[in-house]
Design a protein around this motif. Structure first.
Motif, PDB file in Angstrom:
ATOM      1  N   PRO A 106       0.806  -1.238   0.000  1.00 19.78           N
ATOM      2  CA  PRO A 106       0.000   0.000   0.000  1.00 19.78           C
ATOM      3  C   PRO A 106       0.826   1.269   0.000  1.00 19.78           C
ATOM      4  CG  PRO A 106       0.002  -0.992   2.172  1.00 19.78           C
ATOM      5  CD  PRO A 106       0.722  -1.960   1.287  1.00 19.78           C
ATOM      6  N   CYS A 107       2.140   1.184   0.247  1.00 16.99           N
ATOM      7  CA  CYS A 107       3.062   2.337   0.158  1.00 16.99           C
ATOM      8  C   CYS A 107       2.678   3.477   1.094  1.00 16.99           C
ATOM      9  CB  CYS A 107       3.150   2.862  -1.276  1.00 16.99           C
ATOM     10  SG  CYS A 107       3.664   1.638  -2.483  1.00 16.99           S
ATOM     11  N   ASN A 108       2.087   3.156   2.235  1.00 17.69           N
ATOM     12  CA  ASN A 108       1.711   4.174   3.233  1.00 17.69           C
ATOM     13  C   ASN A 108       0.819   5.270   2.657  1.00 17.69           C
ATOM     14  OD1 ASN A 108       3.146   2.923   5.328  1.00 17.69           O
ATOM     15  ND2 ASN A 108       5.041   3.975   4.768  1.00 17.69           N
ATOM     16  N   GLY A 109      -0.030   4.910   1.708  1.00 20.65           N
ATOM     17  CA  GLY A 109      -0.948   5.885   1.121  1.00 20.65           C
ATOM     18  C   GLY A 109      -0.366   6.707  -0.009  1.00 20.65           C
TER      19      GLY A 109
ATOM     20  N   TRP B 280       4.001  -3.322 -11.221  1.00 22.20           N
ATOM     21  CA  TRP B 280       3.740  -1.940 -11.621  1.00 22.20           C
ATOM     22  C   TRP B 280       3.441  -1.101 -10.386  1.00 22.20           C
ATOM     23  CZ3 TRP B 280       3.186   0.257 -16.687  1.00 22.20           C
ATOM     24  CH2 TRP B 280       3.467  -0.637 -17.723  1.00 22.20           C
ATOM     25  N   PHE B 281       3.641   0.213 -10.549  1.00 25.67           N
ATOM     26  CA  PHE B 281       3.326   1.170  -9.482  1.00 25.67           C
ATOM     27  C   PHE B 281       2.187   2.060  -9.944  1.00 25.67           C
ATOM     28  CE2 PHE B 281       4.172   5.462  -7.597  1.00 25.67           C
ATOM     29  CZ  PHE B 281       3.746   5.141  -6.316  1.00 25.67           C
ATOM     30  N   LEU B 282       1.139   2.126  -9.134  1.00 30.42           N
ATOM     31  CA  LEU B 282      -0.020   2.977  -9.394  1.00 30.42           C
ATOM     32  C   LEU B 282       0.039   4.161  -8.448  1.00 30.42           C
ATOM     33  CD1 LEU B 282      -2.751   3.304 -10.927  1.00 30.42           C
ATOM     34  CD2 LEU B 282      -3.818   2.065  -9.022  1.00 30.42           C
ATOM     35  N   ASP B 283       0.249   5.371  -8.995  1.00 34.72           N
ATOM     36  CA  ASP B 283       0.391   6.539  -8.138  1.00 34.72           C
ATOM     37  C   ASP B 283      -0.977   7.039  -7.684  1.00 34.72           C
ATOM     38  OD1 ASP B 283      -0.724   7.879 -10.280  1.00 34.72           O
ATOM     39  OD2 ASP B 283       1.140   8.821 -10.920  1.00 34.72           O
TER      40      ASP B 283
ATOM     41  N   HIS C 258       3.051   3.091 -13.692  1.00 32.12           N
ATOM     42  CA  HIS C 258       4.486   3.235 -13.935  1.00 32.12           C
ATOM     43  C   HIS C 258       5.120   1.851 -13.783  1.00 32.12           C
ATOM     44  CE1 HIS C 258       3.903   7.596 -13.507  1.00 32.12           C
ATOM     45  NE2 HIS C 258       3.165   7.294 -12.449  1.00 32.12           N
ATOM     46  N   PHE C 259       5.840   1.440 -14.792  1.00 31.21           N
ATOM     47  CA  PHE C 259       6.460   0.113 -14.794  1.00 31.21           C
ATOM     48  C   PHE C 259       7.648   0.084 -13.842  1.00 31.21           C
ATOM     49  CE2 PHE C 259       9.682  -2.821 -16.472  1.00 31.21           C
ATOM     50  CZ  PHE C 259       8.965  -4.014 -16.412  1.00 31.21           C
TER      51      PHE C 259
ATOM     52  N   ILE D 269      14.790  -3.397  -1.132  1.00 34.57           N
ATOM     53  CA  ILE D 269      15.878  -3.435  -0.159  1.00 34.57           C
ATOM     54  C   ILE D 269      16.929  -2.371  -0.492  1.00 34.57           C
ATOM     55  CG2 ILE D 269      17.680  -4.872   0.845  1.00 34.57           C
ATOM     56  CD1 ILE D 269      14.847  -5.678   1.620  1.00 34.57           C
ATOM     57  N   THR D 270      17.218  -2.187  -1.769  1.00 38.81           N
ATOM     58  CA  THR D 270      18.241  -1.216  -2.167  1.00 38.81           C
ATOM     59  C   THR D 270      17.856   0.200  -1.769  1.00 38.81           C
ATOM     60  OG1 THR D 270      18.867  -2.609  -4.034  1.00 38.81           O
ATOM     61  CG2 THR D 270      19.558  -0.300  -4.110  1.00 38.81           C
ATOM     62  N   HIS D 271      16.593   0.544  -1.913  1.00 42.68           N
ATOM     63  CA  HIS D 271      16.130   1.888  -1.574  1.00 42.68           C
ATOM     64  C   HIS D 271      15.770   2.036  -0.097  1.00 42.68           C
ATOM     65  CE1 HIS D 271      15.737   2.010  -5.965  1.00 42.68           C
ATOM     66  NE2 HIS D 271      15.779   3.316  -5.848  1.00 42.68           N
ATOM     67  N   LEU D 272      15.998   0.999   0.701  1.00 42.21           N
ATOM     68  CA  LEU D 272      15.839   1.052   2.157  1.00 42.21           C
ATOM     69  C   LEU D 272      14.422   1.388   2.597  1.00 42.21           C
ATOM     70  CD1 LEU D 272      19.109   3.025   3.058  1.00 42.21           C
ATOM     71  CD2 LEU D 272      18.782   0.546   2.978  1.00 42.21           C
ATOM     72  N   GLY D 273      13.454   1.262   1.690  1.00 45.90           N
ATOM     73  CA  GLY D 273      12.091   1.618   2.040  1.00 45.90           C
ATOM     74  C   GLY D 273      11.905   3.090   2.342  1.00 45.90           C
ATOM     75  N   LEU D 274      12.731   3.951   1.749  1.00 45.98           N
ATOM     76  CA  LEU D 274      12.608   5.393   1.979  1.00 45.98           C
ATOM     77  C   LEU D 274      11.259   5.902   1.486  1.00 45.98           C
ATOM     78  CD1 LEU D 274      16.191   6.560   0.974  1.00 45.98           C
ATOM     79  CD2 LEU D 274      15.193   6.625   3.260  1.00 45.98           C
ATOM     80  N   PRO D 275      10.737   6.979   2.061  1.00 43.63           N
ATOM     81  CA  PRO D 275       9.422   7.471   1.652  1.00 43.63           C
ATOM     82  C   PRO D 275       9.397   7.835   0.174  1.00 43.63           C
ATOM     83  CG  PRO D 275      10.119   8.513   3.705  1.00 43.63           C
ATOM     84  CD  PRO D 275      11.309   7.762   3.183  1.00 43.63           C
ATOM     85  N   GLN D 276       8.344   7.363  -0.496  1.00 43.91           N
ATOM     86  CA  GLN D 276       8.061   7.701  -1.893  1.00 43.91           C
ATOM     87  C   GLN D 276       9.168   7.259  -2.847  1.00 43.91           C
ATOM     88  OE1 GLN D 276       7.230  11.903  -2.110  1.00 43.91           O
ATOM     89  NE2 GLN D 276       5.903  11.877  -0.304  1.00 43.91           N
ATOM     90  N   TRP D 277       9.916   6.206  -2.495  1.00 40.17           N
ATOM     91  CA  TRP D 277      11.006   5.801  -3.380  1.00 40.17           C
ATOM     92  C   TRP D 277      10.495   5.300  -4.720  1.00 40.17           C
ATOM     93  CZ3 TRP D 277      11.523   1.009  -5.505  1.00 40.17           C
ATOM     94  CH2 TRP D 277      10.803  -0.034  -4.927  1.00 40.17           C
ATOM     95  N   GLN D 278       9.256   4.806  -4.772  1.00 40.56           N
ATOM     96  CA  GLN D 278       8.721   4.330  -6.053  1.00 40.56           C
ATOM     97  C   GLN D 278       8.589   5.468  -7.070  1.00 40.56           C
ATOM     98  OE1 GLN D 278       7.232   3.768  -3.105  1.00 40.56           O
ATOM     99  NE2 GLN D 278       7.151   1.565  -2.760  1.00 40.56           N
TER     100      GLN D 278
END
Length: 247
Positions: free
Chosen positions: A101-104, A126-129, A135-136, A149-158
């Motif tokens: 869910p990407c925290n909303g 895919w990522f749905l904004d 976005h693929f 894992i590479t992006h460390l789960g940073l906010p809005q990394w997608q």
């Protein structure tokens, strides 16, 4: 649980995602940052459990009464191109399940591109904004898990994989914790931008200058040492002449 999910949804899970669920039924890890006396929640990495791996059009977020369905948002003008694959469809042409869910901030989805019955080889991530644009991300779940894992789960990394990028606040966190990952495009365009260049002639130039006076220095004291040797000889000659009695 995996078999019942596949029978209920008439979809076959990819082998890598199935292996992941055989190890753990979902995944959620968070980490915080301590700034002074305050603890700020920052990173969040999540993969929905099998029970929460629900179809997107069945989510409670889009099941409001008298609300338009996701199929009403279909835009057939957005077709696939050579640079980008065909985008998922909200109607029966695609089957979409929510992975994160990407925290909303959006939704990471497991997409079956051929509809039901859905096969494992037809899946993509895919990522749905929040504006409901696709976005693929990756072809496989394993590749997406590595990105997570590479992006460390940073906010809005997608949003780094979108055309409009991440927010200014997220850029500050990226510059602090993942500067090379955030500047990947700059690194590919300018290969020497992150290379530390050292010029030996400039680095050791000052040291060479200091060595020159050190070589000249011993020459001058050498002449000075001959001078002090003279007075003892003159004192002996003066004692013999008897002139010091007059002084």
């Amino acid at each position: 649980m995996i078999s019942s999910w596949e029978q209920r949804n008439n979809c076959v899970l990819p082998e890598d995602l199935k292996s992941f669920y055989l190890m753990t039924n979902g995944f959620h890890m968070t980490w915080n940052v301590k700034l002074g006396e305050h603890t700020i929640p920052l990173g969040s990495m999540a993969i929905n459990s099998i029970s929460k791996l629900t179809q997107l059009n069945q989510s409670s977020l889009y099941s409001l009464p008298n609300a338009p369905t996701l199929a009403d948002l279909e835009d057939d003008t957005q077709e696939a191109s050579e640079s980008q694959p065909e985008k998922p469809h909200f109607d029966s042409r695609s089957v979409i399940f929510e992975l994160d869910p990407c925290n909303g901030n959006g939704k990471v989805c497991l997409v079956y591109k051929r509809g039901k019955p859905a096969l494992a080889q037809d899946t993509e991530i895919w990522f749905l904004d929040r504006a409901l644009y696709w976005h693929f991300l990756t072809d496989t779940f394993t590749a997406y898990y590595r990105l997570l894992i590479t992006h460390l789960g940073l906010p809005q990394w997608q949003y780094a994989f979108t055309s409009y990028g991440i927010s200014p606040q997220a850029k500050q966190w990226f510059n602090m914790y993942k500067p090379i990952t955030y500047n990947t495009n700059l690194l590919t365009e300018e290969t020497d931008s992150f290379v530390n260049k050292l010029d030996p002639s400039k680095v050791f130039k000052s040291k060479n200058k200091t060595l020159i006076p050190k070589k000249k220095g011993p020459v001058q004291p050498a002449g000075g040492q001959k001078g002090p040797a003279g007075p003892p000889s003159t004192s002996k000659s003066s004692s013999g002449s008897g002139n010091p009695v007059r002084k």
